[in-house]
Design a protein around this motif. Structure first.
Motif, mmCIF file in Angstrom:
data_model
loop_
_atom_site.group_PDB
_atom_site.id
_atom_site.type_symbol
_atom_site.label_atom_id
_atom_site.label_comp_id
_atom_site.label_asym_id
_atom_site.label_seq_id
_atom_site.Cartn_x
_atom_site.Cartn_y
_atom_site.Cartn_z
ATOM 1 N N ASP A 1 0.717 -0.966 -0.140
ATOM 2 C CA ASP A 1 -0.099 0.085 -0.139
ATOM 3 C C ASP A 1 0.947 1.333 -0.054
ATOM 4 N N ILE A 2 2.017 1.254 0.828
ATOM 5 C CA ILE A 2 2.706 2.284 0.633
ATOM 6 C C ILE A 2 3.495 2.605 -0.526
ATOM 7 N N ILE A 3 3.896 1.618 -1.233
ATOM 8 C CA ILE A 3 4.629 1.551 -2.602
ATOM 9 C C ILE A 3 3.542 2.301 -3.502
ATOM 10 N N ALA B 1 -0.110 8.840 9.520
ATOM 11 C CA ALA B 1 -1.430 8.774 10.358
ATOM 12 C C ALA B 1 -2.366 7.811 10.073
ATOM 13 N N LYS B 2 -2.000 7.257 8.511
ATOM 14 C CA LYS B 2 -3.208 6.019 8.611
ATOM 15 C C LYS B 2 -2.633 4.812 9.216
ATOM 16 N N TYR B 3 -1.328 4.511 9.090
ATOM 17 C CA TYR B 3 -0.792 3.267 9.863
ATOM 18 C C TYR B 3 -0.597 3.474 11.382
ATOM 19 N N GLN B 4 -0.602 4.918 12.021
ATOM 20 C CA GLN B 4 -0.316 5.173 13.379
ATOM 21 C C GLN B 4 1.107 4.876 13.566
ATOM 22 N N SER C 1 5.410 6.455 12.824
ATOM 23 C CA SER C 1 6.039 7.762 12.448
ATOM 24 C C SER C 1 6.342 7.668 10.874
ATOM 25 N N ALA C 2 6.646 8.947 10.442
ATOM 26 C CA ALA C 2 7.074 9.295 9.075
ATOM 27 C C ALA C 2 8.336 8.889 8.750
ATOM 28 N N GLU C 3 9.124 8.707 9.879
ATOM 29 C CA GLU C 3 10.628 7.943 9.428
ATOM 30 C C GLU C 3 10.180 6.603 9.247
ATOM 31 N N ARG C 4 9.555 5.751 10.025
ATOM 32 C CA ARG C 4 9.196 4.649 9.761
ATOM 33 C C ARG C 4 8.426 4.232 8.527
ATOM 34 N N VAL C 5 7.737 4.947 8.074
ATOM 35 C CA VAL C 5 7.075 4.955 6.704
ATOM 36 C C VAL C 5 8.162 4.897 5.694
ATOM 37 N N ARG C 6 9.206 5.897 5.906
ATOM 38 C CA ARG C 6 10.201 5.866 4.990
ATOM 39 C C ARG C 6 11.047 4.678 4.789
ATOM 40 N N GLN C 7 11.122 4.148 5.990
ATOM 41 C CA GLN C 7 12.068 3.047 6.157
ATOM 42 C C GLN C 7 11.468 1.852 5.406
#
Length: 291
Positions: free
Chosen positions: A245-247, A264-267, A269-275
């Motif tokens: 979903d992120i990709i 916000a969607k997965y609750q 951090s933005a840094e974790r989304v980037r990783q």
């Protein structure tokens, strides 16, 4: 306030330059116009500058037509029609007249020579070769200076190349490259083939291949693209639901989501989304690279 002086081609009532007879008539016409004294020139220039007197501008231009012819003859060695050079030089003369300041204390001819030669230079560089040999300011300077040097030397040897490079302040390799361009000749791409068994044709259309329309290459490219798309889709399907979903949200959506949107969607951090995104992209690249 009078009318503004506008520089246009073919605005002067002078003989046409379309053929040899026209050129001879033009030269006779130009030489028949009396030269201006310094006082007459200053008066006309002041009328033009302060009163926008178009008649004064025309008088200044007409009196200097003979000088344009003289300059044009100096560029006759480029194989271009002298009539065209004169026309371009006249444009430069008109530009010079428009900008001439009578208060500076120099004669118009001294001021105008720069504008006249500039127009002729531009015309020569645009028309001397189909493939332009000089595009930058330094290349143009080298072109005209090197051509002048070659009139003295002919083909340059190593010592002469070094001398010219030193004189013009450029690298010897630059002189060699410009000399190659100047000695190249234009060739029709698809000149007609002469009739006869012994006739030979060497024009480029016979031996230059257009690889961009090679059927084999086109089929290979199309096949590779299709395989890449299939492999990419398989790799995306193998990702876990969140990474997939992120990709898709970050790279394949018309309205791309930001890191903060997904955080916000997965609750998380933005840094974790980037990783997660970086890890998923690495797996996709690895899958496609093994084609």
């Amino acid at each position: 306030m009078g009318k503004e002086l506008v520089v246009k081609k073919n605005t002067l009532p002078i003989p046409a330059l379309s053929d040899t007879d026209g050129l001879d008539s033009y030269i006779r016409f130009a030489n028949s116009i009396p030269m201006l004294t310094e006082a007459e020139e200053k008066e006309l220039a002041e009328r033009l500058r302060y009163q926008q007197d178009i008649d004064a501008a025309q008088a200044l231009i007409m009196a200097h037509l003979r000088f344009v012819i003289k300059v044009a003859r100096g560029f006759s060695g480029y194989g271009l029609p002298i009539t065209d050079l004169i026309q371009e030089g006249n444009i430069g003369l008109m530009k010079a007249v428009r900008r001439f300041d009578p208060e500076v204390g120099v004669r118009l001819v001294s001021f105008a020579v720069h504008w006249i030669k500039a127009e002729m230079h531009e015309y020569i560089l645009k028309n001397w070769r189909i493939v332009k040999i000089a595009t930058t300011k330094s290349q143009r300077k080298l072109f005209f200076n090197l051509r002048s040097s070659k009139k003295r030397f002919g083909w340059l040897n190593e010592e002469e190349i070094q001398d010219v490079a030193k004189e013009l302040g450029v690298q010897p390799e630059t002189v060699v490259e410009m000399e190659k361009r100047m000695n190249a000749y234009d060739m029709a791409f698809d000149a007609p083939i002469e009739e006869g068994d012994d006739a030979k044709a060497y024009h480029p259309s016979l031996y230059l291949e257009d690889q961009s329309r090679n059927p084999e290459a086109l089929v290979e490219d199309d096949d590779f693209e299709q395989k890449t798309q299939i492999k990419l889709q398989e790799a995306i399907d193998e990702l876990d639901e969140r990474s997939r979903d992120i990709i898709l949200s970050r790279w394949f959506s018309d309205e791309k989501a930001t890191l903060h949107d997904l955080a916000a969607k997965y609750q998380i951090s933005a840094e974790r989304v980037r990783q997660l995104e970086e890890s998923a992209m690495g797996r996709l690249k690895s899958s496609v690279a093994h084609l």
